[in-house]
Design a protein around this motif. Structure first.
Motif, PDB file in Angstrom:
ATOM      1  N   THR A   1      20.027 -17.018  -9.503  1.00 47.47           N
ATOM      2  CA  THR A   1      19.867 -15.656 -10.021  1.00 47.47           C
ATOM      3  C   THR A   1      21.183 -14.906  -9.927  1.00 47.47           C
ATOM      4  OG1 THR A   1      17.531 -15.562  -9.397  1.00 47.47           O
ATOM      5  CG2 THR A   1      18.642 -13.467  -9.752  1.00 47.47           C
ATOM      6  N   TYR A   2      21.569 -14.312 -11.046  1.00 43.70           N
ATOM      7  CA  TYR A   2      22.760 -13.467 -11.084  1.00 43.70           C
ATOM      8  C   TYR A   2      22.394 -12.172 -11.794  1.00 43.70           C
ATOM      9  CZ  TYR A   2      27.346 -11.600 -12.262  1.00 43.70           C
ATOM     10  OH  TYR A   2      28.426 -10.770 -12.395  1.00 43.70           O
ATOM     11  N   GLN A   3      22.348 -11.100 -11.033  1.00 44.95           N
ATOM     12  CA  GLN A   3      21.951  -9.799 -11.552  1.00 44.95           C
ATOM     13  C   GLN A   3      20.592  -9.905 -12.253  1.00 44.95           C
ATOM     14  OE1 GLN A   3      25.324  -8.342 -13.841  1.00 44.95           O
ATOM     15  NE2 GLN A   3      26.522  -7.955 -11.998  1.00 44.95           N
ATOM     16  N   ALA A   4      20.535  -9.672 -13.568  1.00 45.13           N
ATOM     17  CA  ALA A   4      19.259  -9.678 -14.276  1.00 45.13           C
ATOM     18  C   ALA A   4      18.823 -11.062 -14.714  1.00 45.13           C
ATOM     19  CB  ALA A   4      19.350  -8.772 -15.503  1.00 45.13           C
ATOM     20  N   HIS A   5      19.653 -12.074 -14.527  1.00 44.25           N
ATOM     21  CA  HIS A   5      19.422 -13.391 -15.120  1.00 44.25           C
ATOM     22  C   HIS A   5      19.036 -14.419 -14.053  1.00 44.25           C
ATOM     23  CE1 HIS A   5      21.603 -11.555 -18.476  1.00 44.25           C
ATOM     24  NE2 HIS A   5      22.513 -11.196 -17.577  1.00 44.25           N
ATOM     25  N   THR A   6      18.010 -15.224 -14.355  1.00 48.18           N
ATOM     26  CA  THR A   6      17.629 -16.336 -13.487  1.00 48.18           C
ATOM     27  C   THR A   6      17.557 -17.610 -14.325  1.00 48.18           C
ATOM     28  OG1 THR A   6      16.348 -14.924 -11.999  1.00 48.18           O
ATOM     29  CG2 THR A   6      15.886 -17.281 -11.934  1.00 48.18           C
ATOM     30  N   PHE A   7      18.284 -18.630 -13.889  1.00 47.22           N
ATOM     31  CA  PHE A   7      18.312 -19.924 -14.570  1.00 47.22           C
ATOM     32  C   PHE A   7      17.654 -20.955 -13.659  1.00 47.22           C
ATOM     33  CE2 PHE A   7      21.991 -17.374 -15.668  1.00 47.22           C
ATOM     34  CZ  PHE A   7      21.979 -17.386 -17.061  1.00 47.22           C
ATOM     35  N   THR A   8      16.683 -21.699 -14.196  1.00 45.51           N
ATOM     36  CA  THR A   8      15.911 -22.649 -13.400  1.00 45.51           C
ATOM     37  C   THR A   8      15.920 -24.028 -14.056  1.00 45.51           C
ATOM     38  OG1 THR A   8      14.427 -20.889 -12.647  1.00 45.51           O
ATOM     39  CG2 THR A   8      13.663 -23.151 -12.386  1.00 45.51           C
ATOM     40  N   LEU A   9      16.106 -25.063 -13.237  1.00 46.01           N
ATOM     41  CA  LEU A   9      15.970 -26.449 -13.671  1.00 46.01           C
ATOM     42  C   LEU A   9      14.946 -27.125 -12.759  1.00 46.01           C
ATOM     43  CD1 LEU A   9      19.691 -27.522 -14.268  1.00 46.01           C
ATOM     44  CD2 LEU A   9      17.969 -26.982 -16.016  1.00 46.01           C
ATOM     45  N   ALA A  10      14.101 -27.989 -13.339  1.00 49.95           N
ATOM     46  CA  ALA A  10      13.082 -28.666 -12.541  1.00 49.95           C
ATOM     47  C   ALA A  10      12.874 -30.090 -13.041  1.00 49.95           C
ATOM     48  CB  ALA A  10      11.763 -27.897 -12.605  1.00 49.95           C
ATOM     49  N   TYR A  11      12.485 -30.962 -12.094  1.00 49.18           N
ATOM     50  CA  TYR A  11      12.156 -32.358 -12.407  1.00 49.18           C
ATOM     51  C   TYR A  11      10.835 -32.685 -11.744  1.00 49.18           C
ATOM     52  CZ  TYR A  11      12.355 -37.458 -12.626  1.00 49.18           C
ATOM     53  OH  TYR A  11      12.065 -38.779 -12.865  1.00 49.18           O
ATOM     54  N   GLN A  12       9.977 -33.434 -12.456  1.00 44.48           N
ATOM     55  CA  GLN A  12       8.653 -33.792 -11.946  1.00 44.48           C
ATOM     56  C   GLN A  12       8.359 -35.250 -12.244  1.00 44.48           C
ATOM     57  OE1 GLN A  12       5.486 -30.827 -12.430  1.00 44.48           O
ATOM     58  NE2 GLN A  12       4.212 -32.415 -13.333  1.00 44.48           N
ATOM     59  N   LYS A  13       7.663 -35.937 -11.332  1.00 45.53           N
ATOM     60  CA  LYS A  13       7.377 -37.365 -11.491  1.00 45.53           C
ATOM     61  C   LYS A  13       6.010 -37.690 -10.908  1.00 45.53           C
ATOM     62  CE  LYS A  13       8.550 -41.796 -12.221  1.00 45.53           C
ATOM     63  NZ  LYS A  13       7.227 -42.413 -11.960  1.00 45.53           N
ATOM     64  N   VAL A  14       5.257 -38.521 -11.629  1.00 49.75           N
ATOM     65  CA  VAL A  14       3.982 -39.055 -11.149  1.00 49.75           C
ATOM     66  C   VAL A  14       4.111 -40.566 -11.065  1.00 49.75           C
ATOM     67  CG1 VAL A  14       1.498 -39.235 -11.557  1.00 49.75           C
ATOM     68  CG2 VAL A  14       2.718 -37.180 -12.276  1.00 49.75           C
ATOM     69  N   SER A  15       3.755 -41.164  -9.934  1.00 48.64           N
ATOM     70  CA  SER A  15       3.835 -42.610  -9.760  1.00 48.64           C
ATOM     71  C   SER A  15       2.563 -43.121  -9.107  1.00 48.64           C
ATOM     72  CB  SER A  15       5.053 -42.985  -8.908  1.00 48.64           C
ATOM     73  OG  SER A  15       4.965 -42.408  -7.618  1.00 48.64           O
ATOM     74  N   GLY A  16       2.261 -44.412  -9.314  1.00 47.04           N
ATOM     75  CA  GLY A  16       1.048 -44.994  -8.763  1.00 47.04           C
ATOM     76  C   GLY A  16      -0.034 -45.109  -9.815  1.00 47.04           C
ATOM     77  N   ASP A  17      -1.279 -45.242  -9.374  1.00 47.20           N
ATOM     78  CA  ASP A  17      -2.405 -45.455 -10.283  1.00 47.20           C
ATOM     79  C   ASP A  17      -3.087 -44.135 -10.628  1.00 47.20           C
ATOM     80  OD1 ASP A  17      -2.115 -48.236 -10.337  1.00 47.20           O
ATOM     81  OD2 ASP A  17      -3.279 -48.461  -8.486  1.00 47.20           O
TER      82      ASP A  17
END
Length: 431
Positions: free
Chosen positions: A290-306
Motif C-alpha cells: 500500500t502506498y497512499q491511496a493505492h494497494t497492489f496485491t498478488l496472490a497464488y493458490q494451489k489445490v493438491s491431492g484427491d
C-alpha cells in the motif's frame, strides 16, 4: 478473511504468565436491559447473471429484492454469571422477478419455477458469561474459518447450535462450536443447507475448535480443527503479517491452508471419481503493498491431492482462500491459480467513503473429470461509496461486475458468465 491461529503449547506458557491476565468483562456488566442494543440492516440487491453461451436450460437470471436483518442483543445480568438473550429476525421481499428469470439465489423457488413474493426466518439464543468467556445456545451467526455462515445474497445463513468463546488471556481468542442444523440463505427451514455441489442432504453434526493469537500488533496466527459428520475432517491454519514502512506505506502477507479428509460415509467425494474420498490440501499466499491511496496485491493458490476443496455443508463462507472471489473459488482438484488486484481509496484525494477495486484471477491444471487441464479466469470490477455524514450516514452504495470464462464449460454449467450486482445497504442502530 484474515484470521489468526494459536498452538496448545504456547497457550500453556501464556497461561502461566501474569502479564496476560485481563480484567473481567462480566464485572462491568450493567444489566440485561441497560446494555441492550437493537439494529436493523436493510439491503436492496439487484442481481443479474447471464450465461452467454448456454444452449440448454435457462441462460439468464435477473431479480431484485429487499432484505431486512434485525438483531437484538441484550446485555448480561449482573453477578458472577451473566445471562442474556440474542434475537434475530429476517425478512426478504421480492421487488422484481419472473418465471424465466428466477434462480439467482435471492428467494425460495416454488414448484412452478417462480420465486416467492416474500419469506422470513429468525430465532434466538440464550447466552451466559463468566469473566471473559461467553457460552451461547441457539440460533447464531458464525465466523470461524472452518464453520462460517454466508451472507452473500439478500439474507444470511442462520446456523443452530452451541458455541463458546473465551478471551481470558490478552491477545488470545479461543472458540469451539457444536452445530446440528442451519437455515440456508434463500430458505426458511432448518436442514436446508447444501454441500458445495448443491446436494441437499442436511447437516447432521459439525464440531470445531480453534483459536486466534496476536503475537504482536503486526503478526498474528490461527489454528482450527473441525469434523462434519459423514463429510470430512478439516485442519486450517493461517499466518498474517502487516508492517508499516512509513506513514503512507505498508506491506501485508497472508497465508491460508486447509487439509481436508473424508470422514464416515464421505458423502462428498472427488469429482473425477465418485468412489474416491477426499484427501487434499488447499493453500493460498498473498502479498499486498500500500502506498497512499493505492494497494497492489498478488496472490497464488494451489489445490493438491484427491478431490476439490469442499465446503458448503459447513457454511457457505468456509473458504478463507485468497482466490475465492465473486464467481469462482478456483478450488478444483490440482488447480493452480494466481491473482493480480488493485484497490484505490479516494479519501486521499478528498473524497472519503469512495473506493474502487479491480482484480483478475487465472486458473489452470484443474482435474474436473472431463479434463485434466481445465482452465478458467475471472475479472471483477467494483465501486463503492459510503455516505459519511447527515441523515443518510453509513448508507453504502456498491456496484459489482464479474466476467467469468472457462475452457470447457464444466464449471457452473457454462463457460461464459457475466454477473452484475447493485447493492444499497443501510444499517440503522435503534438502541
Amino acid at each position: 478473511m484474515r484470521v489468526m491461529k494459536w498452538s496448545v503449547i504456547a497457550l500453556a506458557v501464556s497461561a502461566g504468565t501474569s502479564q496476560f491476565a485481563m480484567a473481567s468483562a462480566q464485572d462491568d456488566a450493567k444489566g440485561f436491559v441497560e446494555d441492550s442494543t437493537f439494529s436493523i440492516n436493510t439491503r436492496a440487491l439487484y442481481f443479474s447473471r447471464d450465461k452467454r453461451n448456454n444452449n440448454s436450460g435457462q441462460s439468464r437470471s435477473e431479480e431484485t429484492g429487499l432484505g431486512f436483518n434485525g438483531l437484538y442483543q441484550s446485555g448480561f445480568t449482573q453477578g458472577t454469571i451473566g445471562v442474556g438473550v440474542d434475537a434475530i429476525g429476517l425478512l426478504g421481499l421480492k421487488l422484481d422477478s419472473g418465471k424465466g428469470r428466477a434462480g439467482t439465489g435471492l428467494f425460495p423457488t416454488g414448484s412452478d419455477g417462480r420465486s416467492q413474493d416474500d419469506y422470513s426466518k429468525g430465532g434466538a439464543a440464550v447466552k451466559f458469561r463468566l469473566s471473559n468467556t461467553v457460552l451461547k445456545i441457539g440460533d447464531q451467526y458464525t465466523t470461524a474459518p472452518v464453520f462460517a455462515s454466508d451472507d452473500s445474497r439478500l439474507l444470511p445463513e442462520l446456523p443452530q447450535g452451541v458455541s463458546i468463546t473465551s478471551n481470558e488471556i490478552k491477545d488470545l481468542k479461543l472458540e469451539a462450536g457444536h452445530f446440528t442444523s442451519s437455515v440456508a440463505q434463500a430458505q426458511t427451514y432448518k436442514d436446508s443447507i447444501t454441500d458445495f455441489p448443491g446436494n441437499h442432504v442436511g447437516l447432521k453434526e459439525a464440531n470445531f475448535v480453534g483459536g486466534v493469537y496476536a503475537w504482536t500488533p503486526e503478526f498474528t496466527t490461527s489454528l482450527y480443527y473441525s469434523k462434519v459428520e459423514d463429510y470430512w475432517k478439516k485442519l486450517y491454519a493461517n499466518v498474517n503479517w502487516t508492517h508499516a514502512l512509513s506513514a503512507d506505506q505498508s506491506l501485508a502477507v497472508d497465508f491460508n491452508i486447509y487439509s481436508t479428509k473424508s470422514d464416515g460415509a464421505g458423502l462428498q467425494r472427488a469429482e473425477k471419481d465418485d468412489t474416491t474420498k477426499l484427501d487434499n490440501r488447499a493453500y493460498s499466499l498473498q502479498g499486498a503493498y500500500t502506498y497512499q491511496a493505492h494497494t497492489f496485491t498478488l496472490a497464488y493458490q494451489k489445490v493438491s491431492g484427491d478431490g476439490d476443496y469442499g465446503y458448503g455443508i459447513d457454511g457457505g463462507g468456509t473458504v478463507f482462500l485468497a482466490n475465492s472471489i465473486a464467481r469462482s473459488d478456483f478450488n478444483a482438484e490440482d488447480e493452480k491459480s494466481w491473482q493480480a488486484r488493485y484497490d484505490l481509496n479516494m479519501a486521499t484525494f478528498g473524497v472519503p467513503g469512495l473506493s474502487f477495486m479491480t482484480r483478475y484471477v487465472n486458473g489452470s491444471g484443474a482435474n474436473t473429470g472431463t479434463t485434466s487441464n481445465g482452465k478458467e479466469w475471472e475479472r471483477d470490477i467494483e465501486a463503492k461509496y459510503v455516505i459519511q455524514s447527515g441523515p443518510a450516514k453509513d448508507l453504502s452504495l456498491r456496484v459489482r461486475q464479474a466476467t467469468y470464462r472457462s475452457s470447457d464449460g464444466v464449471y457452473y454449467g457454462s463457460s461464459s458468465i457475466d454477473e452484475l450486482r447493485l447493492i444499497a445497504q443501510y444499517p440503522l442502530n435503534i438502541l
